[in-house]
Design an enzyme around this catalytic site. Structure first.
Site, PDB file in Angstrom:
ATOM      1  N   HIS A   1      43.669  46.070  41.085  1.00 35.88           N
ATOM      2  CA  HIS A   1      42.446  45.287  40.880  1.00 35.88           C
ATOM      3  C   HIS A   1      41.401  45.694  41.896  1.00 35.88           C
ATOM      4  O   HIS A   1      41.713  45.978  43.050  1.00 35.88           O
ATOM      5  CB  HIS A   1      42.721  43.787  40.941  1.00 35.88           C
ATOM      6  CG  HIS A   1      43.511  43.340  42.128  1.00 35.88           C
ATOM      7  ND1 HIS A   1      44.883  43.519  42.217  1.00 35.88           N
ATOM      8  CD2 HIS A   1      43.129  42.752  43.279  1.00 35.88           C
ATOM      9  CE1 HIS A   1      45.304  43.041  43.377  1.00 35.88           C
ATOM     10  NE2 HIS A   1      44.259  42.570  44.041  1.00 35.88           N
TER      11      HIS A   1
ATOM     12  N   VAL B   1      48.860  40.746  44.651  1.00 35.39           N
ATOM     13  CA  VAL B   1      49.156  40.897  43.223  1.00 35.39           C
ATOM     14  C   VAL B   1      49.418  42.381  42.932  1.00 35.39           C
ATOM     15  O   VAL B   1      48.540  43.229  43.166  1.00 35.39           O
ATOM     16  CB  VAL B   1      48.000  40.372  42.354  1.00 35.39           C
ATOM     17  CG1 VAL B   1      48.303  40.600  40.877  1.00 35.39           C
ATOM     18  CG2 VAL B   1      47.766  38.883  42.623  1.00 35.39           C
TER      19      VAL B   1
HETATM   20  P1  AMP Z   1      44.975  41.266  46.715  1.00 36.28           P
HETATM   21  O1  AMP Z   1      45.211  40.643  48.062  1.00 36.28           O
HETATM   22  O2  AMP Z   1      44.072  42.441  46.782  1.00 36.28           O
HETATM   23  O3  AMP Z   1      46.271  41.508  45.967  1.00 36.28           O
HETATM   24  O4  AMP Z   1      44.145  40.160  45.918  1.00 36.28           O
HETATM   25  C1  AMP Z   1      44.681  39.330  44.947  1.00 36.28           C
HETATM   26  C2  AMP Z   1      43.584  38.360  44.584  1.00 36.28           C
HETATM   27  O5  AMP Z   1      43.912  37.766  43.351  1.00 36.28           O
HETATM   28  C3  AMP Z   1      43.376  37.230  45.595  1.00 36.28           C
HETATM   29  O6  AMP Z   1      42.039  37.253  46.059  1.00 36.28           O
HETATM   30  C4  AMP Z   1      43.716  35.970  44.798  1.00 36.28           C
HETATM   31  O7  AMP Z   1      42.891  34.887  45.142  1.00 36.28           O
HETATM   32  C5  AMP Z   1      43.497  36.433  43.372  1.00 36.28           C
HETATM   33  N1  AMP Z   1      44.273  35.760  42.345  1.00 36.28           N
HETATM   34  C6  AMP Z   1      45.618  35.543  42.336  1.00 36.28           C
HETATM   35  N2  AMP Z   1      45.989  34.922  41.205  1.00 36.28           N
HETATM   36  C7  AMP Z   1      44.866  34.733  40.486  1.00 36.28           C
HETATM   37  C8  AMP Z   1      44.584  34.148  39.219  1.00 36.28           C
HETATM   38  N3  AMP Z   1      45.556  33.612  38.460  1.00 36.28           N
HETATM   39  N4  AMP Z   1      43.297  34.126  38.780  1.00 36.28           N
HETATM   40  C9  AMP Z   1      42.319  34.659  39.524  1.00 36.28           C
HETATM   41  N5  AMP Z   1      42.515  35.237  40.732  1.00 36.28           N
HETATM   42  C10 AMP Z   1      43.767  35.273  41.209  1.00 36.28           C
END
Ligand code: AMP
Ligand code: ZN
Length: 114
Positions: free
Chosen positions: A101, A97
């Site tokens: 975060h 994403v």
């Molecule tokens: P990263 O790999 O650091 O970009 O982590 C992205 C995280 O966002 C992953 O652990 C996903 O499971 C989580 N994620 C993606 N979409 C959503 C959503 N709509 N609500 C909650 N978590 C999400």
């Protein structure tokens, strides 16, 4: 706000999430695909794509995100056994994403990173 950004949509209330905490600068919600018993994401309301694009003026915001993560860890009873804070940046780290975060993970052994 970036139009097609899922975390911007969550931060603005346009997409649902299991929100645990929010204030004027950030929102914290449960990861939809948890990699630990407790897995919460701390997300700035402002769209910042990654650590890579952070600016000096974001210094306080990032500090507040870490302090919010600590408070959540405290509230979830993670302080005695510990927890992990992770920020993935870019391809090799597996950032999926493209909105900054901070992952808070805990509730059981997380495995070694070394
Ligand atoms: P990263 O790999 O650091 O970009 O982590 C992205 C995280 O966002 C992953 O652990 C996903 O499971 C989580 N994620 C993606 N979409 C959503 C959503 N709509 N609500 C909650 N978590 C999400
Ligand atoms: Zn965004």
């Amino acid at each position: 706000m970036a139009d097609e950004c899922i975390f911007c949509k969550i931060a603005s209330g346009k997409s649902p999430a299991n929100i645990e905490y929010q204030d004027k600068d950030m929102v914290a919600f449960w990861d939809v695909n948890p990699k630990a018993k407790i897995h919460i994401l701390i997300v700035p309301k402002k769209h910042i794509s990654s650590v890579v694009t952070l600016e000096r003026t974001d210094e306080k915001l990032v500090g507040e995100m870490v302090l919010a993560a600590r408070q959540l860890a405290r509230d979830k009873g993670l302080e005695d056994d510990g927890y992990r804070l992770v920020i993935n940046a870019g391809k090799h780290a597996g950032q999926v994403v493209e909105h900054l975060h901070l992952h808070l993970m805990g509730g059981g052994p997380l495995g070694s990173m070394g």
